[in-house]
Every structure is written in structure tokens, then in C-alpha cells.
Write a protein that holds these residues in place. Structure first.
Motif, short mmCIF file in Angstrom:
data_model
loop_
_atom_site.label_atom_id
_atom_site.label_comp_id
_atom_site.label_asym_id
_atom_site.label_seq_id
_atom_site.Cartn_x
_atom_site.Cartn_y
_atom_site.Cartn_z
N ILE A 1 -3.07 5.14 1.19
CA ILE A 1 -2.70 5.71 2.49
C ILE A 1 -3.87 5.59 3.46
N TYR A 2 -5.06 5.89 2.98
CA TYR A 2 -6.28 5.78 3.81
C TYR A 2 -6.43 4.35 4.34
N ASP A 3 -6.28 3.37 3.45
CA ASP A 3 -6.42 1.96 3.86
C ASP A 3 -5.37 1.58 4.90
N MET B 1 -5.44 7.27 -6.37
CA MET B 1 -4.83 5.98 -6.12
C MET B 1 -3.96 6.03 -4.85
N GLY B 2 -3.13 7.05 -4.76
CA GLY B 2 -2.25 7.18 -3.60
C GLY B 2 -3.01 7.46 -2.32
N GLY C 1 3.27 5.80 -2.80
CA GLY C 1 4.45 6.59 -3.14
C GLY C 1 4.65 6.75 -4.62
N VAL C 2 4.55 5.64 -5.35
CA VAL C 2 4.74 5.70 -6.80
C VAL C 2 3.67 6.55 -7.47
N LYS D 1 0.84 -1.21 0.00
CA LYS D 1 0.00 0.00 0.00
C LYS D 1 0.87 1.26 0.00
N TRP D 2 1.95 1.22 0.81
CA TRP D 2 2.85 2.37 0.83
C TRP D 2 3.56 2.53 -0.51
#
Length: 150
Positions: free
Chosen positions: A79-81, A74-75, A48-49, A43-44
Motif C-alpha cells: 500500500i505504501y509503494d 507485506m500488505g 489485500g490478500v 500491489k493492491w
């Protein structure tokens, strides 16, 4: 400064919202097909990408803006998840008997849960220890009324 919206601004905001949602869902799809060996950081990595990729886009056209917003969506969703999972593990579920407890449970990401074992929990099967640990009463068949062999 607030101003009266017109058709163009409404369509623009709707397109932004749509791109954010599409990006969030694509990120979920990418996360689902990544190997299990990446579970600790996928997820990180996706966040980030996608956010770095969004920074490379200059939104001078509607398509460029939609692409940038999709990458931001998407990012943001990844982060939320990740933060929701972390908070849900760190903060215990509170009985939803007060507005503040309901509010905290919603922020943390806890599903509404019955804590009295007389009503099944929503979105959960495990209720604790003992013979009443599952949320399906034992006198109900597994497949509803269509299957009476249980």
C-alpha cells in the motif's frame, strides 16, 4: 499508559519490527516475480490478500504473532509503494530550498533533485532537454578511470 520497558517487552517489540520488515521484503519479492500483465493491480492484490490472511490468524503464540505481523508488513509495504507512486506522479518536485519543501518532497516520495543543472541529480539520469540532459558530464569516462577508451 507508559511504563518502564523490560527485556521481555523490548524483545517482543524487536520481534514485531523484524517480522514487519521480513513481510515487507517478501512482498517486494512476490511483486517482482508476478507477471507484467498484473502491473496495474499487483500491489493492491498482494496487500489485500496479505491483510485478509493476517485477520485469520489468532496471535496466541509467538510464531502466530510473528506470522500475522509479517503479513501485515507485506500488505502495508505494498500500500505504501502504491500510494507513493501515485503521489509522486501527481505532485511536482519542489526545490529543496526550504524545510517545508524538503518535508513535502519526502512525504510524496521524491528523491532529492538538483534543479540548477550544475550538480547531478541523485538517483536520476534525466535532467531535461539539450546537450546537458544526462547527469554524467561528457568528459568523464563511462567506467571511471579504469577504462580510458571513451
Amino acid at each position: 499508559m507508559l511504563k518502564k520497558p523490560n527485556t521481555k517487552t523490548i524483545i517482543g517489540v524487536a520481534a514485531t519490527a523484524g517480522a514487519l520488515v521480513i513481510g515487507a521484503k517478501v512482498g517486494d519479492g512476490i511483486s517482482a516475480v508476478m507477471p507484467d500483465s498484473t502491473n496495474g493491480y499487483k500491489k493492491w492484490a498482494i496487500a489485500g490478500v496479505s491483510i485478509i490472511a493476517a485477520a485469520f490468524i489468532t496471535p496466541t503464540t509467538a510464531m502466530a504473532k510473528a506470522g500475522q505481523n509479517a503479513l501485515i508488513g507485506m500488505g502495508t509495504k505494498q500500500i505504501y509503494d502504491e500510494l507513493s507512486d501515485t503521489l509522486a506522479e501527481a505532485i511536482p518536485v519542489k526545490a529543496a530550498d526550504t524545510t517545508s519543501n524538503k518535508f513535502v518532497n519526502a512525504i510524496v516520495g521524491h528523491k532529492e533533485v538538483s534543479l540548477n543543472n550544475t550538480t547531478p541529480a541523485l538517483n536520476a539520469a534525466w535532467q531535461g532537454e539539450g546537450s546537458d540532459m544526462w547527469d554524467r558530464p561528457s568528459d568523464q569516462p563511462l567506467l571511471g578511470n579504469s577504462f580510458s577508451g571513451v
